[in-house]
Design an enzyme around this catalytic site. Sequence first.
Site, PDB file in Angstrom:
ATOM      1  N   CYS A 194      10.621  10.958 -50.119  1.00 28.56           N
ATOM      2  CA  CYS A 194      11.268   9.639 -50.234  1.00 28.56           C
ATOM      3  C   CYS A 194      12.464   9.670 -49.338  1.00 28.56           C
ATOM      4  O   CYS A 194      13.388  10.273 -49.515  1.00 28.56           O
ATOM      5  CB  CYS A 194      11.657   9.793 -51.790  1.00 28.56           C
ATOM      6  SG  CYS A 194      12.151   8.180 -52.240  1.00 28.56           S
TER       7      CYS A 194
ATOM      8  N   HIS B  57      14.448   6.834 -49.158  1.00 32.56           N
ATOM      9  CA  HIS B  57      15.627   6.137 -49.775  1.00 32.56           C
ATOM     10  C   HIS B  57      16.306   7.308 -50.862  1.00 32.56           C
ATOM     11  O   HIS B  57      17.522   7.116 -51.081  1.00 32.56           O
ATOM     12  CB  HIS B  57      15.353   4.941 -50.473  1.00 32.56           C
ATOM     13  CG  HIS B  57      14.853   5.175 -52.010  1.00 32.56           C
ATOM     14  ND1 HIS B  57      13.626   5.484 -52.314  1.00 32.56           N
ATOM     15  CD2 HIS B  57      15.488   4.857 -53.109  1.00 32.56           C
ATOM     16  CE1 HIS B  57      13.753   5.683 -53.812  1.00 32.56           C
ATOM     17  NE2 HIS B  57      14.759   5.324 -54.215  1.00 32.56           N
TER      18      HIS B  57
ATOM     19  N   ASP C 125       8.766  -0.811 -53.529  1.00 33.59           N
ATOM     20  CA  ASP C 125       9.898  -0.464 -53.163  1.00 33.59           C
ATOM     21  C   ASP C 125      10.871  -1.580 -52.625  1.00 33.59           C
ATOM     22  O   ASP C 125      10.294  -2.483 -51.902  1.00 33.59           O
ATOM     23  CB  ASP C 125       9.602   0.305 -51.796  1.00 33.59           C
ATOM     24  CG  ASP C 125      10.768   1.292 -51.626  1.00 33.59           C
ATOM     25  OD1 ASP C 125      12.053   1.012 -51.784  1.00 33.59           O
ATOM     26  OD2 ASP C 125      10.498   2.507 -51.040  1.00 33.59           O
TER      27      ASP C 125
END
Length: 325
Positions: free
Chosen positions: A80, A82, A241
């Site tokens: 991931c 972010h 997202d």
Amino acid sequence: MHTGGEPVRIVTGGYPPIPKGTILEKRAYVRDHLDHLRKLLMFEPRGHYDMYGALLVEPDLPGADLAVLFMHNEGYSTMCGHAVIALGRYAVDTGIVAAQEPVTVVNIEAPCGLVVASVEVRDGKAGAVSFESVPAFLFAREESTELAGFGKVRFDLSYGGAFYALADCRQFGLEFGRNRARDFIDAATALTDRLKATLPLSHPDHDDLAFLYGTILTDGVDRFCDQPTKNVCVFAEAEVDRSPTGSGVTARLAAMHAKGEIGIGQTRVFESIVGSRFTGAVARTTTAGPHEAIVARVGGRAFYSGKAEYTLEDDDELGRGFLLR
């Protein structure tokens, strides 16, 4: 914290001890024995359908400053971006890694492997973060499938720490800024579900990495230019997202480079469905088993949104977590 509008709830305590082992073994243990805690933290009434979390665990890889398990509405991701951007800043701000100006390096062990974050530090304060992830590669190029209600749809399959289908949203009659988020969700989910049922995946490092995480719908502006390219990532159980998606940008860069659409060192801007932006560039080429691959550098900003402590009373059944959507 949030990165580009996408939440990342960093879990720093409250979990029971997790047995020693590789990061994938820790991921399997948490999935099989502690999943009720994911639901408590991600689901309503404490979270929501699109909540995202990062559970800090003891690192296993030599040189790793911290290790993390990613969680969402469906389960546990392997990468991931972010969250890595947020964790890079968090590690510097909390002293997990001593701050050094102008850049502090934070080595983060993720289920996909070691991710190296570079945190800008100025006057003792952490700011923008970029990271280099594991080797990324184009797995399947310009494939097509028939989708009910949409007809023939062309797509690529690319790995950026997780596998994504990449498709031009215009094939679904969609346009950024015109259509609803729900329309993008429905189209992306239809493609993801179809490919999960028809296309087997493989990864040279571990079978646990060989699953389709979601679909990224793009504006089709893949060839390098000065203008931002827009995309939306719909992953896990139709979760959206809000950021451009770090692992998704990595996957797009791998596909772009394999198709001759971007060169080494060229920096591209990627824009999300809410207008937040990441930068992305191909840092260098490499290999991943039989695949020609790249190492991408992706950058963005993360911000703090608050601190919380959550509890569960013995007779609170709804408090164990539920979802309406």
